[in-house]
Design an enzyme around this catalytic site. Structure first.
Site, PDB file in Angstrom:
ATOM      1  N   ASP A 441       0.833  -1.195   0.000  1.00 14.62           N
ATOM      2  CA  ASP A 441       0.000   0.000   0.000  1.00 14.62           C
ATOM      3  C   ASP A 441       0.874   1.254   0.000  1.00 14.62           C
ATOM      4  OD1 ASP A 441      -2.720   1.259   0.461  1.00 14.62           O
ATOM      5  OD2 ASP A 441      -1.674   1.962   2.248  1.00 14.62           O
ATOM      6  N   GLU A 478       1.819  -0.336  -4.988  1.00 10.34           N
ATOM      7  CA  GLU A 478       0.891   0.739  -5.322  1.00 10.34           C
ATOM      8  C   GLU A 478       1.785   1.978  -5.461  1.00 10.34           C
ATOM      9  OE1 GLU A 478      -3.313   2.625  -3.755  1.00 10.34           O
ATOM     10  OE2 GLU A 478      -1.749   2.220  -2.271  1.00 10.34           O
TER      11      GLU A 478
END
Length: 777
Positions: A441, A478
């Protein structure tokens, strides 16, 4: 025979073996019985007020004052102290200095070793809660035994350590009090009153039931289990080891998948790891071969409810607020079973998924923690252990926390200690839980230095790529953060890292909904985004293609809403992205208009066909296979309701939609022309196009060539009118069969064996797409 003993004094510590007086020489020199400070404070309280509990009457006991200056210690000054009469018996604990590694709680031959890093702490106290104390929780409020570590004996470098003998091998809760410098301007946040979780705790105990509002203020503590036998993975067990180019990823939330009553599962396993096992047949029918689990590390779903605020009605369902990076989310255990059950059932889930040929990828959040910001901190671990090390702080601005995560703090990922911590965590999940990969993330934060500046060759990113234990794992970034470091196509990769391709998402959305000037970009995305990834040894599989992910609109909402509708989140609609590139097809939200409903259905199929026909790795979101709606909420992280829960009744009601999605995934899996290892060249694709420069052209046709003649022809029409297109000649001894036409009603919209009779021209409907396959006559 009793070992060297000290009786309860104002602080607990132990005797270093090199200062034993002569009268203690007959005893074992490596350990002593710890003077115990027993705290009557409940483990869920943060008050610094303590009550000393009386202990066993040993009579007059003499012991050296290890807090005296060293010269006095050497003189072996002895002090007599009268122990008070017994009222409650506290177990005696023998202790020894212990060892600095491994960090966390580990089993030694002579006890349990505790080791924790803190460079700047000046005082460390290990707190233990024994099983029998918790059994008396209602009357004794969970008494804690406190063992204060001596920095002269229990510290090696920056690691504090102690070995405690005679401890139960399971069901012990533990944490730490730490104190140190109070200078916030230098980045310190020590608070002696807060009981802290060991960052290396392999299990975390807290409230047992997800969203239990009666226990919203639960204290979280580390625990361990050295009694249970190693998990039995089975004689025939093997890892799926699916090639990256062959993956079809299904992004899902463990709890949300089966929490709803419509799952038909027993209430005790709804929303649990075991619930996922029960629904593996659905995953197999859908055709995916990898699940990407939203965060499943320990987090506090009720963190918003610990104080009054505009979001105090919400329950953190997505889990992007990690408390501990080694422990599986304990409230995903069945029947409130707690952390030991959670660990076992997590492994059972992985084993069952692997047995079905499905890989397990974890969404991991190493960019920030649950501990929030300086205005409203929620200190549970890192902040109180060594804030200056674990977080990025701005020493030129009063030691304030830097915030590149949008969540109040930023993990200091490239500090050597923090980097090794993250690597240890990843290795743990691979070796202990057999995880197949990780999606990181806000991974651009992993590319920042301690001051937040971008690094061209970030040590952590390189170390993950080069680590031998992680070598078999898929690693997915990401490639952006909330500080504007957008690295799609340029994330430091060492030819290993794949990326969530956010440019793919945006370009495909724009073309399918009919934006002008997007045809060339759409073709590039369908061909594997060579403009982004054809560098060094990178391949199409390093592009994780997606139209929909957990944050943002669902697929149904993408074709049903022009704007976000986030009022329920408590932030006045200010949260969530405003750049959705969505189109409601003629009405905002729900409508009974059959024409709009048909157009929405067609558009969802168009998106799915584009995704499954693209070079690279496709990823879809849980629920899109039946058209799940969040009613326009594009940031639904805090709703433990039907907004985030898979609606199994809707799946049954929308079987035609599911059938299309499932059949198309299976078609992709059977045809390697969609799963090229290398970027496609001129001999592998023909673009039936001479109108690239016309911004008003919203029509694209191309043929993917197969070495065996099993070519595939694709057409996408994003115009609002019919387009009659000439069909190219099929390969020799082949003819075209229609497999997909999104304008047709089910079951004609997709026929895997194909429908013959395709002529020289095909009339492609507005906002529709067609797939033909060349087959032998």
């Amino acid at each position: 025979m009793m070992k060297n003993m000290m009786v309860l004094s104002s602080s607990a510590t132990f005797i270093s073996s090199n200062i034993y007086p002569s009268f203690l020489l007959p005893f074992h020199h490596s350990s002593s019985v710890m003077g115990l400070k027993c705290c009557k404070r409940a483990s869920g309280e943060n008050s610094s007020h303590r009550f000393s509990s009386k202990i066993e009457d040993y009579g007059k006991i003499r012991f050296p004052d290890v807090y005296a200056p060293r010269a006095q210690q050497q003189q072996q000054q002895l002090i007599e102290e009268e122990a008070p009469p017994m009222t409650e018996v506290i177990p005696s604990l023998r202790v020894s200095p212990g060892q600095a590694h491994p960090l966390g709680a580990s089993e030694l031959e002579n006890g349990v070793n505790f080791a924790i890093f803190s460079q700047h702490a000046t005082s460390v106290t290990l707190c233990l809660q024994l099983p029998q104390s918790r059994e008396m929780l209602d009357t004794l409020h969970g008494e804690m035994i406190e063992l204060t570590l001596d920095p002269q004996v229990n510290r090696t470098g920056d690691i504090w350590h102690i070995c405690v003998e005679d401890l139960p091998r399971s069901n012990v809760l533990y944490g730490y009090y730490m104190d140190g410098p109070k200078d916030w301007s230098q980045g310190h946040r020590f608070d002696r009153s807060i009981l802290l979780i060991d960052p290396y705790a392999k299990l975390v105990e807290g409230r047992r039931v997800f969203g239990d509002l009666n226990n919203r203020g639960s204290q979280f503590l580390g625990t361990f289990d050295f009694d249970t036998l190693p998990f039995d993975w089975g004689d025939g067990y093997k890892l799926p080891n699916i090639l990256e180019k062959d993956l079809v990823i299904y992004e899902m939330n463990v709890r949300g998948f089966t929490a709803d009553e419509s799952s038909g599962l027993d209430p005790s396993i709804r929303g649990s790891y075991l619930g996922v096992i029960e629904k593996i047949p659905h995953l197999l029918e859908l055709g995916i071969n990898a699940v990407e689990l939203l965060p499943a590390f320990e987090f506090d779903e009720l963190e918003f409810q610990r104080r009054r605020n505009p979001r105090d009605h919400m329950i953190n369902t997505w889990g992007y607020s990690t408390i501990n990076f080694f422990a599986p989310m304990s409230r995903y255990a069945s029947a409130g079973g707690g952390p030991v059950s959670a660990s076992r059932e997590f492994k059972e889930m992985v084993k069952a998924l692997h047995g079905a040929g499905i890989e397990v990828i974890l969404d991991v959040v190493y960019n920030h923690t649950n501990e929030a910001d300086d205005e409203n901190p929620y200190t549970t671990s890192f902040r109180g252990i060594d804030n200056k090390i674990y977080y990025m702080v701005d020493l030129n601005n009063g030691g304030q926390l830097l915030n590149f995560s949008g969540c109040g703090n930023t993990f200091n990922c490239n500090h050597p200690v923090v980097m090794e911590f993250i690597l240890d965590s990843l290795r743990h999940w691979v070796t202990e839980y057999h995880i197949d990969g990780f999606r990181f993330d806000l991974a651009s934060i992993l590319c920042r230095g301690a001051d937040g500046s971008p690094l061209n060759a970030p040590p952590l990113v390189r170390a993950i790529a080069k680590d031998s234990i992680l070598s078999r794992c898929k690693i997915i970034a990401e490639p952006w953060d909330c500080g504007g470091l957008y690295l799609v196509g340029s994330f430091p990769n060492w030819d290993r890292w794949a990326e969530w391709n956010g440019i793919y998402r945006d370009d495909v959305r724009k073309f399918i909904k009919g934006d002008a000037g997007m045809k060339g970009s759409f073709a590039t995305r369908m061909a594997g985004s060579a403009d982004l990834y054809r560098v060094n040894k990178r391949m199409p599989c390093h592009s994780i293609n997606f139209v929909i992910a957990h944050d943002g609109f669902t697929l149904y909402d993408l074709v049903s809403y022009n704007t976000k509708h986030n009022d329920a989140n408590g932030e006045g609609g200010n949260d969530g992205s405003n750049d959705n590139f969505s189109w409601n097809c003629g009405a905002e939200g729900e409508t009974a208009d059959p024409k709009i409903q048909a157009l929405r259905s067609r558009q969802m199929k168009n998106f799915h066909l584009a995704l499954m026909a693209s070079q690279g790795v496709p990823m879809m979101l849980m629920g899109d296979e039946y058209g799940h709606t969040r009613y326009g909420n594009n940031n639904s992280y805090g709703h433990d309701t039907a907004i985030n829960h898979f609606q199994w009744g809707h799946l049954e009601a929308k079987n035609d939609h599911f059938r299309f999605f499932s059949e198309l995934i299976k078609f992709r899996n059977r045809h390697h022309v969609f799963r090229r290892e290398n970027f496609i060249g001129k001999s592998q694709v023909t673009w039936h196009e001479d109108n690239w420069d016309n911004a008003e052209s919203k029509f694209l046709a191309f043929t993917l060539h197969d070495e065996n003649g099993d070519d595939v022809y694709l057409v996408f029409n994003a115009h609002d009118y019919f387009v009659k297109v000439g069909i190219p000649s099929p390969p020799q001894k082949r003819q075209w069969f229609r497999v997909v036409d999104t304008n047709l009603e089910s079951p004609d919209d997709i026929v895997l064996e194909g429908v013959p009779g395709i002529g020289a021209r095909y009339n492609v409907a507005p906002y529709s797409s067609v797939l033909l396959k060349a087959k032998k006559k």
